[in-house]
Design a protein around this motif. Structure first.
Motif, PDB file in Angstrom:
ATOM      1  N   GLY A 198       0.819  -1.195   0.000  1.00 54.12           N
ATOM      2  CA  GLY A 198       0.000   0.000   0.000  1.00 54.12           C
ATOM      3  C   GLY A 198       0.855   1.247   0.000  1.00 54.12           C
ATOM      4  N   ARG A 199       0.199   2.402   0.119  1.00 52.61           N
ATOM      5  CA  ARG A 199       0.942   3.668   0.163  1.00 52.61           C
ATOM      6  C   ARG A 199       0.238   4.637   1.099  1.00 52.61           C
ATOM      7  NH1 ARG A 199      -0.912   8.031  -3.577  1.00 52.61           N
ATOM      8  NH2 ARG A 199      -2.980   7.397  -4.319  1.00 52.61           N
ATOM      9  N   ILE A 200       1.019   5.520   1.687  1.00 48.03           N
ATOM     10  CA  ILE A 200       0.463   6.594   2.505  1.00 48.03           C
ATOM     11  C   ILE A 200       0.154   7.757   1.570  1.00 48.03           C
ATOM     12  CG2 ILE A 200       0.910   8.250   4.350  1.00 48.03           C
ATOM     13  CD1 ILE A 200       2.672   6.132   5.667  1.00 48.03           C
ATOM     14  N   VAL A 201      -1.120   8.066   1.440  1.00 50.50           N
ATOM     15  CA  VAL A 201      -1.559   9.146   0.559  1.00 50.50           C
ATOM     16  C   VAL A 201      -1.364  10.494   1.240  1.00 50.50           C
ATOM     17  CG1 VAL A 201      -3.555  10.090  -0.684  1.00 50.50           C
ATOM     18  CG2 VAL A 201      -3.263   7.614  -0.493  1.00 50.50           C
ATOM     19  N   ARG A 202      -1.640  10.523   2.528  1.00 52.01           N
ATOM     20  CA  ARG A 202      -1.540  11.768   3.306  1.00 52.01           C
ATOM     21  C   ARG A 202      -1.053  11.397   4.703  1.00 52.01           C
ATOM     22  NH1 ARG A 202      -5.287  16.724   3.518  1.00 52.01           N
ATOM     23  NH2 ARG A 202      -4.933  17.595   5.608  1.00 52.01           N
ATOM     24  N   PRO A 203       0.069  11.923   5.142  1.00 51.26           N
ATOM     25  CA  PRO A 203       0.552  11.603   6.497  1.00 51.26           C
ATOM     26  C   PRO A 203      -0.263  12.344   7.558  1.00 51.26           C
ATOM     27  CG  PRO A 203       2.036  13.141   5.420  1.00 51.26           C
ATOM     28  CD  PRO A 203       1.013  12.764   4.400  1.00 51.26           C
ATOM     29  N   GLY A 204      -0.318  11.744   8.743  1.00 53.26           N
ATOM     30  CA  GLY A 204      -1.039  12.370   9.853  1.00 53.26           C
ATOM     31  C   GLY A 204      -0.592  11.787  11.176  1.00 53.26           C
ATOM     32  N   ALA A 207      -5.109  10.111  13.660  1.00 50.38           N
ATOM     33  CA  ALA A 207      -5.967   8.972  13.312  1.00 50.38           C
ATOM     34  C   ALA A 207      -5.576   8.479  11.925  1.00 50.38           C
ATOM     35  CB  ALA A 207      -7.442   9.366  13.339  1.00 50.38           C
ATOM     36  N   THR A 208      -5.907   7.226  11.651  1.00 58.08           N
ATOM     37  CA  THR A 208      -5.619   6.612  10.356  1.00 58.08           C
ATOM     38  C   THR A 208      -6.923   6.200   9.690  1.00 58.08           C
ATOM     39  OG1 THR A 208      -3.485   5.743  11.118  1.00 58.08           O
ATOM     40  CG2 THR A 208      -4.470   4.688   9.190  1.00 58.08           C
ATOM     41  N   VAL A 209      -7.036   6.487   8.394  1.00 55.54           N
ATOM     42  CA  VAL A 209      -8.119   5.942   7.585  1.00 55.54           C
ATOM     43  C   VAL A 209      -7.513   5.035   6.525  1.00 55.54           C
ATOM     44  CG1 VAL A 209     -10.059   6.405   6.043  1.00 55.54           C
ATOM     45  CG2 VAL A 209      -9.590   7.965   7.939  1.00 55.54           C
ATOM     46  N   VAL A 210      -7.942   3.787   6.511  1.00 57.70           N
ATOM     47  CA  VAL A 210      -7.495   2.818   5.518  1.00 57.70           C
ATOM     48  C   VAL A 210      -8.608   2.655   4.489  1.00 57.70           C
ATOM     49  CG1 VAL A 210      -6.809   0.425   5.114  1.00 57.70           C
ATOM     50  CG2 VAL A 210      -6.048   1.603   7.181  1.00 57.70           C
ATOM     51  N   SER A 211      -8.253   2.733   3.206  1.00 57.39           N
ATOM     52  CA  SER A 211      -9.262   2.662   2.159  1.00 57.39           C
ATOM     53  C   SER A 211      -8.634   2.112   0.882  1.00 57.39           C
ATOM     54  CB  SER A 211      -9.869   4.052   1.911  1.00 57.39           C
ATOM     55  OG  SER A 211      -8.836   4.988   1.625  1.00 57.39           O
ATOM     56  N   TYR A 212      -9.455   1.981  -0.148  1.00 55.43           N
ATOM     57  CA  TYR A 212      -8.968   1.557  -1.462  1.00 55.43           C
ATOM     58  C   TYR A 212      -9.992   1.992  -2.508  1.00 55.43           C
ATOM     59  CZ  TYR A 212     -12.227  -2.354  -0.721  1.00 55.43           C
ATOM     60  OH  TYR A 212     -13.346  -3.113  -0.477  1.00 55.43           O
ATOM     61  N   GLY A 213      -9.571   2.021  -3.771  1.00 59.70           N
ATOM     62  CA  GLY A 213     -10.481   2.377  -4.845  1.00 59.70           C
ATOM     63  C   GLY A 213     -11.063   3.769  -4.680  1.00 59.70           C
ATOM     64  N   ALA A 214     -12.355   3.912  -4.963  1.00 58.69           N
ATOM     65  CA  ALA A 214     -13.008   5.214  -4.917  1.00 58.69           C
ATOM     66  C   ALA A 214     -13.062   5.792  -3.512  1.00 58.69           C
ATOM     67  CB  ALA A 214     -14.420   5.110  -5.491  1.00 58.69           C
ATOM     68  N   ALA A 219     -11.741   9.506   1.664  1.00 60.09           N
ATOM     69  CA  ALA A 219     -10.904   9.602   2.859  1.00 60.09           C
ATOM     70  C   ALA A 219     -10.063  10.880   2.838  1.00 60.09           C
ATOM     71  CB  ALA A 219      -9.999   8.376   2.966  1.00 60.09           C
ATOM     72  N   GLU A 220      -9.557  11.246   1.663  1.00 59.05           N
ATOM     73  CA  GLU A 220      -8.782  12.487   1.550  1.00 59.05           C
ATOM     74  C   GLU A 220      -9.652  13.706   1.855  1.00 59.05           C
ATOM     75  OE1 GLU A 220      -5.485  12.614  -1.586  1.00 59.05           O
ATOM     76  OE2 GLU A 220      -6.945  11.240  -2.471  1.00 59.05           O
ATOM     77  N   THR A 221     -10.883  13.697   1.353  1.00 57.85           N
ATOM     78  CA  THR A 221     -11.799  14.805   1.637  1.00 57.85           C
ATOM     79  C   THR A 221     -12.103  14.886   3.126  1.00 57.85           C
ATOM     80  OG1 THR A 221     -12.801  14.606  -0.553  1.00 57.85           O
ATOM     81  CG2 THR A 221     -14.080  15.769   1.120  1.00 57.85           C
ATOM     82  N   ALA A 222     -12.313  13.724   3.748  1.00 62.40           N
ATOM     83  CA  ALA A 222     -12.564  13.696   5.193  1.00 62.40           C
ATOM     84  C   ALA A 222     -11.361  14.225   5.958  1.00 62.40           C
ATOM     85  CB  ALA A 222     -12.886  12.268   5.626  1.00 62.40           C
ATOM     86  N   ALA A 223     -10.160  13.876   5.523  1.00 69.47           N
ATOM     87  CA  ALA A 223      -8.946  14.346   6.195  1.00 69.47           C
ATOM     88  C   ALA A 223      -8.812  15.864   6.082  1.00 69.47           C
ATOM     89  CB  ALA A 223      -7.722  13.655   5.593  1.00 69.47           C
ATOM     90  N   GLU A 224      -9.178  16.410   4.941  1.00 74.57           N
ATOM     91  CA  GLU A 224      -9.136  17.865   4.771  1.00 74.57           C
ATOM     92  C   GLU A 224     -10.121  18.555   5.717  1.00 74.57           C
ATOM     93  OE1 GLU A 224      -9.929  18.376   0.653  1.00 74.57           O
ATOM     94  OE2 GLU A 224      -8.021  17.481   0.004  1.00 74.57           O
ATOM     95  N   ILE A 236      -4.373   5.969   4.136  1.00 73.12           N
ATOM     96  CA  ILE A 236      -3.650   4.863   3.503  1.00 73.12           C
ATOM     97  C   ILE A 236      -4.498   4.301   2.365  1.00 73.12           C
ATOM     98  CG2 ILE A 236      -2.868   2.468   3.800  1.00 73.12           C
ATOM     99  CD1 ILE A 236      -1.915   3.202   6.560  1.00 73.12           C
ATOM    100  N   ASP A 237      -3.880   4.160   1.200  1.00 77.99           N
ATOM    101  CA  ASP A 237      -4.482   3.485   0.056  1.00 77.99           C
ATOM    102  C   ASP A 237      -3.912   2.072   0.019  1.00 77.99           C
ATOM    103  OD1 ASP A 237      -5.333   2.530  -2.379  1.00 77.99           O
ATOM    104  OD2 ASP A 237      -4.534   4.194  -3.568  1.00 77.99           O
ATOM    105  N   LEU A 238      -4.749   1.080   0.259  1.00 78.00           N
ATOM    106  CA  LEU A 238      -4.261  -0.308   0.284  1.00 78.00           C
ATOM    107  C   LEU A 238      -3.707  -0.742  -1.068  1.00 78.00           C
ATOM    108  CD1 LEU A 238      -6.856  -2.380   2.342  1.00 78.00           C
ATOM    109  CD2 LEU A 238      -4.539  -1.726   3.014  1.00 78.00           C
ATOM    110  N   ARG A 239      -4.311  -0.273  -2.148  1.00 80.30           N
ATOM    111  CA  ARG A 239      -3.980  -0.700  -3.509  1.00 80.30           C
ATOM    112  C   ARG A 239      -4.297  -2.178  -3.726  1.00 80.30           C
ATOM    113  NH1 ARG A 239       2.094   1.794  -4.322  1.00 80.30           N
ATOM    114  NH2 ARG A 239       1.539   3.688  -5.462  1.00 80.30           N
ATOM    115  N   SER A 240      -3.788  -3.016  -2.854  1.00 77.23           N
ATOM    116  CA  SER A 240      -3.941  -4.461  -2.953  1.00 77.23           C
ATOM    117  C   SER A 240      -4.770  -4.951  -1.769  1.00 77.23           C
ATOM    118  CB  SER A 240      -2.559  -5.128  -2.956  1.00 77.23           C
ATOM    119  OG  SER A 240      -2.666  -6.522  -2.956  1.00 77.23           O
ATOM    120  N   ILE A 241      -5.816  -5.719  -2.069  1.00 71.03           N
ATOM    121  CA  ILE A 241      -6.733  -6.223  -1.041  1.00 71.03           C
ATOM    122  C   ILE A 241      -6.325  -7.614  -0.577  1.00 71.03           C
ATOM    123  CG2 ILE A 241      -9.149  -6.871  -0.627  1.00 71.03           C
ATOM    124  CD1 ILE A 241      -9.861  -4.718  -2.771  1.00 71.03           C
TER     125      ILE A 241
END
Length: 327
Positions: A198-204, A207-214, A219-224, A236-241
């Protein structure tokens, strides 16, 4: 680095893979002259011919069965199933044949095939064309499952899936097909993405939000939104499930001590449930609050726009879950 639409990145990955390896071929309904329902295979018939871009009869079972047989004889088929809902008709070939071949043949044979299929709502396509069924396949030993959230990952994960010696399900959220993102011009500069990382889309830090796909964009909007209140959310974008990046999620939880898992699929018995259970097992001492899930309700996806909008998870629900766990 030019902007490329998600669907064009898929098309480019298929073209590059076919250029690089003559054993790669495509099979699916209307993927030839029509270029596929969502135009993922546009112009590939003209470029590679009907022996490598095969318009199949309307039979998902036959399409997948042909791919399994071809893969066992050394080819690398890429199947397109028009909607993920229709993978129900492919389950025997995928679950009982493709997924089991390596084990049943004592490692002497494998099934290097890819099945591409779009999932998710947002197009008002109704309950038989909007399902997110990735948890089904993630539950089956022998299958790998990936779900890209952006054009670069759509390219990189599909190339990695085609290179993989075992069957891979590539799930593409159809609401993302028009999304634009960077993709290098030169083939050698286009990144393959390791399946399982996976990859960290936005560091923080809070709290952590783990997600994938749409759900990654949600999650990025919620973080903003949370950042406006001084709360820094790591996305976090899992990319791989399957496999999923357990170590990345645990490392993030160790930093933030709060965890929310969000996906568009039905919440009950979903991918999020597995992540929650695993983190409760190996990361319990790191938790400052409950691990929460955000997903669709346990009901078929509605057809009407207002009903579907209410049914699909959104950033507001992620914000609510974050506030609850942080409280």
């Amino acid at each position: 680095m030019p902007e490329t639409r998600y669907i064009k990145a898929v098309n480019q990955a298929l073209a590059d893979a076919m250029e690089a390896d003559p054993t790669v071929f495509l099979i699916g309904e209307d993927i030839g002259a029509a270029g596929g329902s969502f135009k993922a295979t546009r112009n590939l018939l003209e470029k590679f011919g009907p022996e490598r871009v095969y318009d199949s009869p309307i039979s998902e079972a036959a399409i997948t069965g042909m791919a399994v047989g071809a893969a066992l004889t050394g080819m690398r088929p890429v199947v397109e199933i028009m909607f993920m809902d229709f993978t129900t008709l492919s389950m025997d070939m995928l679950v009982n044949q493709a997924a089991k071949a390596r084990s049943m043949f004592g490692g002497q044979g494998s099934v290097p095939m890819v099945l591409r299929t779009p999932h998710g709502g947002g197009l008002n396509a109704g309950p038989q064309h909007s399902q997110c069924l990735e948890a089904w396949f993630a539950h089956v030993p022998g299958l790998r499952v990936v779900c890209p959230s952006n054009p670069a990952d759509a390219y990189g994960l599909l190339r990695a899936a085609i290179d993989d010696p075992d069957p891979v399900i590539v799930v593409e959220n159809k609401a993302l097909y028009a999304m634009k993102g960077d993709l290098p011009d030169a083939p050698e500069d286009r990144e393959r993405i390791e399946i399982g990382k996976g990859r960290i889309v936005r560091p923080g830090r809070d709290a952590t939000v783990v997600s994938y796909g749409a759900a990654v964009a949600m999650a990025e909007t919620a973080a903003e939104t949370m950042a406006e209140e001084g709360i820094e959310v790591e996305v976090i974008d899992l990319r791989s499930i399957q496999p999923w990046d357990e170590s990345l999620v645990l490392e993030s939880l160790t930093r933030t001590h709060n965890l929310v898992v969000a996906h568009e699929a039905v919440e009950a018995f979903g991918v999020g449930a597995e992540i929650v259970a695993r983190m409760a097992d190996i990361g319990f001492d790191q938790l400052d609050g409950p691990i929460l899930r955000v997903g669709a309700p346990f009901a078929p996806s509605p057809f009407g726009k207002t009903l579907e909008d209410a049914y699909r998870p959104d950033a507001n629900q992620i914000v609510a879950a974050l506030r609850r766990t942080l409280a």
